[in-house]
Design a protein around this motif. Structure first.
Motif, PDB file in Angstrom:
ATOM      1  N   ILE A   4       0.878  -1.164   0.000  1.00  0.00           N
ATOM      2  CA  ILE A   4       0.000   0.000   0.000  1.00  0.00           C
ATOM      3  C   ILE A   4       0.918   1.216   0.000  1.00  0.00           C
ATOM      4  O   ILE A   4       1.813   1.328   0.848  1.00  0.00           O
ATOM      5  CB  ILE A   4      -0.925   0.008   1.229  1.00  0.00           C
ATOM      6  CG1 ILE A   4      -1.787  -1.266   1.227  1.00  0.00           C
ATOM      7  CG2 ILE A   4      -1.778   1.266   1.253  1.00  0.00           C
ATOM      8  CD1 ILE A   4      -2.466  -1.556   2.527  1.00  0.00           C
ATOM      9  N   ALA A   5       0.715   2.109  -0.961  1.00  0.00           N
ATOM     10  CA  ALA A   5       1.565   3.298  -1.073  1.00  0.00           C
ATOM     11  C   ALA A   5       0.700   4.549  -1.101  1.00  0.00           C
ATOM     12  O   ALA A   5      -0.418   4.530  -1.631  1.00  0.00           O
ATOM     13  CB  ALA A   5       2.417   3.224  -2.337  1.00  0.00           C
ATOM     14  N   TYR A   6       1.233   5.619  -0.561  1.00  0.00           N
ATOM     15  CA  TYR A   6       0.555   6.916  -0.557  1.00  0.00           C
ATOM     16  C   TYR A   6       1.502   7.972  -1.104  1.00  0.00           C
ATOM     17  O   TYR A   6       2.680   8.011  -0.733  1.00  0.00           O
ATOM     18  CB  TYR A   6       0.129   7.327   0.861  1.00  0.00           C
ATOM     19  CG  TYR A   6      -0.296   8.770   0.900  1.00  0.00           C
ATOM     20  CD1 TYR A   6      -1.563   9.145   0.461  1.00  0.00           C
ATOM     21  CD2 TYR A   6       0.583   9.768   1.305  1.00  0.00           C
ATOM     22  CE1 TYR A   6      -1.941  10.474   0.445  1.00  0.00           C
ATOM     23  CE2 TYR A   6       0.213  11.100   1.293  1.00  0.00           C
ATOM     24  CZ  TYR A   6      -1.047  11.453   0.856  1.00  0.00           C
ATOM     25  OH  TYR A   6      -1.408  12.769   0.821  1.00  0.00           O
ATOM     26  N   LYS A   7       0.968   8.818  -1.971  1.00  0.00           N
ATOM     27  CA  LYS A   7       1.726   9.981  -2.446  1.00  0.00           C
ATOM     28  C   LYS A   7       0.755  10.958  -3.100  1.00  0.00           C
ATOM     29  O   LYS A   7      -0.125  10.562  -3.858  1.00  0.00           O
ATOM     30  CB  LYS A   7       2.796   9.562  -3.460  1.00  0.00           C
ATOM     31  CG  LYS A   7       3.690  10.715  -3.910  1.00  0.00           C
ATOM     32  CD  LYS A   7       4.767  10.231  -4.862  1.00  0.00           C
ATOM     33  CE  LYS A   7       5.642  11.380  -5.328  1.00  0.00           C
ATOM     34  NZ  LYS A   7       6.657  10.912  -6.284  1.00  0.00           N
ATOM     35  N   ALA A  12      -2.582   3.873  -3.274  1.00  0.00           N
ATOM     36  CA  ALA A  12      -2.631   2.770  -4.239  1.00  0.00           C
ATOM     37  C   ALA A  12      -2.385   1.469  -3.490  1.00  0.00           C
ATOM     38  O   ALA A  12      -1.603   1.435  -2.540  1.00  0.00           O
ATOM     39  CB  ALA A  12      -1.584   2.959  -5.335  1.00  0.00           C
ATOM     40  N   TYR A  13      -3.067   0.409  -3.931  1.00  0.00           N
ATOM     41  CA  TYR A  13      -2.933  -0.878  -3.253  1.00  0.00           C
ATOM     42  C   TYR A  13      -3.226  -2.006  -4.231  1.00  0.00           C
ATOM     43  O   TYR A  13      -4.011  -1.860  -5.155  1.00  0.00           O
ATOM     44  CB  TYR A  13      -3.853  -0.958  -2.030  1.00  0.00           C
ATOM     45  CG  TYR A  13      -5.315  -0.674  -2.310  1.00  0.00           C
ATOM     46  CD1 TYR A  13      -6.243  -1.712  -2.397  1.00  0.00           C
ATOM     47  CD2 TYR A  13      -5.779   0.629  -2.489  1.00  0.00           C
ATOM     48  CE1 TYR A  13      -7.585  -1.458  -2.650  1.00  0.00           C
ATOM     49  CE2 TYR A  13      -7.117   0.888  -2.736  1.00  0.00           C
ATOM     50  CZ  TYR A  13      -8.013  -0.158  -2.817  1.00  0.00           C
ATOM     51  OH  TYR A  13      -9.342   0.087  -3.074  1.00  0.00           O
ATOM     52  N   ASP A  14      -2.546  -3.132  -4.007  1.00  0.00           N
ATOM     53  CA  ASP A  14      -2.676  -4.270  -4.910  1.00  0.00           C
ATOM     54  C   ASP A  14      -3.850  -5.163  -4.506  1.00  0.00           C
ATOM     55  O   ASP A  14      -4.466  -4.952  -3.469  1.00  0.00           O
ATOM     56  CB  ASP A  14      -1.379  -5.081  -4.942  1.00  0.00           C
ATOM     57  CG  ASP A  14      -1.152  -5.850  -3.662  1.00  0.00           C
ATOM     58  OD1 ASP A  14      -1.010  -5.204  -2.596  1.00  0.00           O
ATOM     59  OD2 ASP A  14      -1.137  -7.090  -3.704  1.00  0.00           O
ATOM     60  N   ALA A  98       4.639   4.085   2.590  1.00  0.00           N
ATOM     61  CA  ALA A  98       4.316   2.738   2.113  1.00  0.00           C
ATOM     62  C   ALA A  98       4.330   1.752   3.273  1.00  0.00           C
ATOM     63  O   ALA A  98       5.110   1.914   4.220  1.00  0.00           O
ATOM     64  CB  ALA A  98       5.311   2.293   1.041  1.00  0.00           C
ATOM     65  N   ILE A  99       3.440   0.745   3.197  1.00  0.00           N
ATOM     66  CA  ILE A  99       3.416  -0.344   4.168  1.00  0.00           C
ATOM     67  C   ILE A  99       3.231  -1.658   3.420  1.00  0.00           C
ATOM     68  O   ILE A  99       2.875  -1.682   2.249  1.00  0.00           O
ATOM     69  CB  ILE A  99       2.310  -0.179   5.236  1.00  0.00           C
ATOM     70  CG1 ILE A  99       0.905  -0.222   4.616  1.00  0.00           C
ATOM     71  CG2 ILE A  99       2.521   1.068   6.056  1.00  0.00           C
ATOM     72  CD1 ILE A  99      -0.228  -0.277   5.642  1.00  0.00           C
ATOM     73  N   GLY A 100       3.459  -2.753   4.139  1.00  0.00           N
ATOM     74  CA  GLY A 100       3.252  -4.080   3.581  1.00  0.00           C
ATOM     75  C   GLY A 100       4.554  -4.750   3.205  1.00  0.00           C
ATOM     76  O   GLY A 100       5.648  -4.190   3.375  1.00  0.00           O
ATOM     77  N   SER A 101       4.433  -5.947   2.681  1.00  0.00           N
ATOM     78  CA  SER A 101       5.625  -6.745   2.367  1.00  0.00           C
ATOM     79  C   SER A 101       6.467  -6.137   1.249  1.00  0.00           C
ATOM     80  O   SER A 101       7.670  -6.366   1.187  1.00  0.00           O
ATOM     81  CB  SER A 101       5.213  -8.171   1.994  1.00  0.00           C
ATOM     82  OG  SER A 101       4.323  -8.161   0.896  1.00  0.00           O
TER      83      SER A 101
END
Length: 144
Positions: A4-7, A12-14, A98-101
């Motif tokens: 998960i990314a932010y800008k 945005a997320y998969d 960003a978070i997650g693997s």
């Protein structure tokens, strides 16, 4: 897991969900909404659901290793569950996050000028827990 990314006002997320080494879904919508708050969680689905419950003051049992970016009233925060309570910290709207693997890959892409969407795309090239359909969410800032 996920990326998960932010800008620049975009999260945005998969869409990849896995069970062990097996891809179960590649088009899963990981956004959850409850009581006007939008949650973008990284971790197991049951743990993300527990994290959302705890955020709303419900008691949960056991450990919860999930993280989530929360958008409520146009403000972003990162939440986790530690020592039996929700820990919440602000996500600054003018900074990329960003978070997650796949977060390390996403951060590299963000540092190189990629959008949040492009950062998740790039993370999916290297992180086996990230892939499938990429969705975006526009953060709407509440007017004062």
């Amino acid at each position: 897991m996920t990326t998960i990314a932010y800008k620049d006002g975009i999260i945005a997320y998969d869409g990849r969900c896995t069970a062990g080494g097996t891809i179960v879904y590649d088009d899963f919508d990981k956004m959850r909404e409850r009581d006007g708050a939008f949650f973008f969680g990284a971790g197991g689905m049951s743990e993300i659901n527990d994290l959302i419950k705890a955020y709303h003051g419900e008691e949960i049992s056991g450990d919860c290793g999930a993280l989530a970016i929360v958008c409520k009233s146009g403000e972003l925060s990162l939440i986790s569950y530690e020592d039996g309570r929700i820990v919440e910290s602000s996500v600054l709207p003018d900074k990329a996050y960003a978070i997650g693997s796949g977060r390390d890959h996403a951060y590299t892409a963000l540092d190189m000028g990629a959008s949040a969407y492009q950062a998740v795309e790039m993370a999916a090239k290297r992180d086996t827990g990230t892939g499938g359909k990429i969705r975006t969410f526009t953060v709407k800032v509440e007017q004062q």
